[in-house]
Structure formats: C-alpha cells, structure tokens
Enzyme design. Structure first.
Site, PDB file in Angstrom:
ATOM      1  N   SER A 144       0.864  -1.175   0.000  1.00 22.08           N
ATOM      2  CA  SER A 144       0.000   0.000   0.000  1.00 22.08           C
ATOM      3  C   SER A 144       0.905   1.231   0.000  1.00 22.08           C
ATOM      4  O   SER A 144       1.909   1.277  -0.718  1.00 22.08           O
ATOM      5  CB  SER A 144      -0.939  -0.043   1.210  1.00 22.08           C
ATOM      6  OG  SER A 144      -1.793   1.071   1.231  1.00 22.08           O
ATOM      7  N   TYR A 158      -4.723   8.016  -7.011  1.00 23.10           N
ATOM      8  CA  TYR A 158      -3.778   7.039  -6.482  1.00 23.10           C
ATOM      9  C   TYR A 158      -4.163   6.652  -5.049  1.00 23.10           C
ATOM     10  O   TYR A 158      -4.234   5.464  -4.713  1.00 23.10           O
ATOM     11  CB  TYR A 158      -2.369   7.610  -6.519  1.00 23.10           C
ATOM     12  CG  TYR A 158      -1.327   6.753  -5.835  1.00 23.10           C
ATOM     13  CD1 TYR A 158      -0.886   5.567  -6.424  1.00 23.10           C
ATOM     14  CD2 TYR A 158      -0.788   7.128  -4.612  1.00 23.10           C
ATOM     15  CE1 TYR A 158       0.067   4.780  -5.792  1.00 23.10           C
ATOM     16  CE2 TYR A 158       0.167   6.347  -3.977  1.00 23.10           C
ATOM     17  CZ  TYR A 158       0.585   5.171  -4.564  1.00 23.10           C
ATOM     18  OH  TYR A 158       1.528   4.394  -3.937  1.00 23.10           O
ATOM     19  N   LYS A 162      -5.370   2.998  -3.242  1.00 20.53           N
ATOM     20  CA  LYS A 162      -4.712   2.421  -2.072  1.00 20.53           C
ATOM     21  C   LYS A 162      -5.650   2.368  -0.862  1.00 20.53           C
ATOM     22  O   LYS A 162      -5.590   1.414  -0.080  1.00 20.53           O
ATOM     23  CB  LYS A 162      -3.446   3.215  -1.735  1.00 20.53           C
ATOM     24  CG  LYS A 162      -2.351   3.121  -2.790  1.00 20.53           C
ATOM     25  CD  LYS A 162      -1.894   1.687  -3.008  1.00 20.53           C
ATOM     26  CE  LYS A 162      -0.686   1.608  -3.929  1.00 20.53           C
ATOM     27  NZ  LYS A 162      -0.225   0.227  -4.158  1.00 20.53           N
TER      28      LYS A 162
END
Length: 288
Positions: A144, A158, A162
């Site tokens: 992660s 992004y 995650k």
C-alpha cells in the site's frame, strides 16, 4: 549473488512477487534470494526478465505478466504452483501512481489506475487463495502506501486505489485468519524508488485553479525525485522480518515520514470525532 542466512534456518520460502523489475519489488526479490529463498517474480518486458535472470538463474523464475489480465494471472499462479512449487508468500507490488487533481483526471485514467493498483491485486489474491486455503498457511503482503492512509492534493486517484486496497485487505484478513493465512499491508513513505519517475503517470488535463494545491505537489514530487529519505534495501529487510513473524501485524508503516503523517492524521481525526460527537449521537431513536 552472495547468500545470507534465512531467519527460519533451513526453511527456505517460495515468494511470488509481482512487479520485480525495479523499486520495492526488485529490492525485495534480491533480498529474498540472498538469504536462500526462492523467488518467482513477474515483469512486463523480456528485457527486464533477462536482466533479473542473470542475477540468480538457479533460484529465480521470472514470468511475463500483465496483472490486469485476469486469465493470465490465474494461469501464472497455477503454473508457478505446479512447476516451481507451493507458494508461501505473495507480494502484490505491481503498481504506479497517477498524479492528477480529481477533476483533472479522465475516467479512463482513473479506471486504468484502479485496474492495476486494485483489481490487479485482487486478481492475484483470488488466484492464489485456493492454494493457501488448501494448505491452511501462507502470507499475502499488499504494498500500500502512506497515501492509503492520508490524502494529498494531486494524488486523490492514487490514494483512492490504495484506500480501497486497505479496506479490502483489512476485511480479507478477518475472513482468512481462521484458515491460517495472514494479510499484511506495507505502508511506505518516501523511498528512492521509481515512484516519482517512471512509475508515475500525469493526467493530460491541467486546471489553473488547482496550481497552488495539485500543481504545488506536482512540483514537490518532481523536485524530490531521487532525494527521498527511505532506502528500498532497508525496506526489503523490514519486509523479510515481518514475513517471518509468527503473528505479523496487519499494517507496517515504513519511514519516519509515514509515521509522522499518519500520527498527525489520527490525532486530527480523533479531535474531529470528539468535536462533533454530540451531533453524531443525536441521530438515534429516543430511549435507545
């Protein structure tokens, strides 16, 4: 490649690591091989495959794989199990970062980000879990980021990929715990990998109104590339240690910056909960 001692003595592990051509994946594959483990890694080009095989031809198997191809992922996992042997540790490392304001990113750019960072990881997990369940053992390590815990202007898409990986991993950990399988999230801060270089994509669209937020972070990422405080080789050693732990944590943050950012957010979150707790508690039926 000089061999180092495996912390478990002679119990060499078999790792399946996606995205080992560079960055954390490359550093982790090299560290696992040095201590005598076997590694099956995935890359996207024949050039990357050949370069890695030159380093450890006897204990490394490198497969060409696009993690967004579900059928190819299932075939690669099945072939690895049958040809190389049972997989002990899976590392979902393949991924990249899209730098874009949320409004700036096209839906195609957003979907592409999630296809690799989230759906690719899910595909790998779904493909390997039947084998791990059958053995009632195994570890899945999902790479992660501190950006999976803290949001930043310009990294919303992004971070979203995650954050989603974090939620799925946390839930999956509860589902597979009775089966002897551990899920581990690795949450690095800034490391000298390719994240700010070739592992970064930029949105085609720029909106001037976001220059002081999104634009500022674009410039920070550009200027700090190659000067990040974290050492990928030391991160790899930390991951080896956590992979060997009998009772590993669900989450492991890497780097002083990751700890500082997460603690700051946790403190702000707790203060906000307390500040609005009376309104939160006002929504139940009377007497309940």
């Amino acid at each position: 490649m000089q061999q180092e001692s495996n912390q478990l003595g002679n119990a060499a592990r078999h790792w399946l690591i996606t995205g080992i051509s560079s960055g954390f994946g490359r550093a982790l594959a090299q560290a696992a091989l040095r201590r005598g483990d076997r590694v099956t890694g995935t890359v996207r080009t024949e050039q990357a495959r050949s370069a890695i095989l030159r380093e450890a031809p006897e204990r490394a198997v490198v497969r060409l794989l696009d993690v967004t191809d579900e059928g190819a992922v299932r075939s690669a996992v099945a072939a690895t199990e049958s040809e190389t042997g049972p997989i002990d540790i899976v590392v979902n490392n393949a991924g990249y970062g899209l730098v874009a304001g949320v409004e700036e990113a096209t839906l195609a750019e957003i979907r592409a980000q999630f296809e690799v960072n989230l759906f690719g990881a899910i595909s790998v997990m779904q493909s390997v879990l039947p084998y791990l369940r059958a053995r009632r053992a195994g570890r899945i390590i999902n790479m992660s980021s501190v950006s999976g815990l803290v949001g930043w202007p310009g990294l919303g898409v992004y971070s979203g990929s995650k954050f989603a990986l974090e939620g799925i991993s946390e839930t999956l950990a509860q589902e597979v715990a009775p089966l002897g399988i551990h899920i581990i999230l690795i949450e690095p801060g800034g490391f000298r990998t390719d994240f700010a270089g070739r592992s970064r994509a930029e949105s085609a669209r720029r909106i001037e109104d976001y220059d002081t937020t999104v634009g500022a972070n674009r410039r920070i990422l550009r200027d700090h590339a190659g000067h990040e405080p974290g050492d990928p080789a030391k991160a790899a050693q930390a991951i080896l240690m956590i992979a060997d732990e009998p009772r590993p944590p669900l989450r492991l943050m890497l780097g002083a910056d990751a700890l500082a950012y997460t603690r700051r957010k946790s403190q702000a979150h707790a203060a906000e909960i307390d500040a609005w707790s009376s309104l939160s508690l006002s929504t139940g039926f009377a007497g309940n």
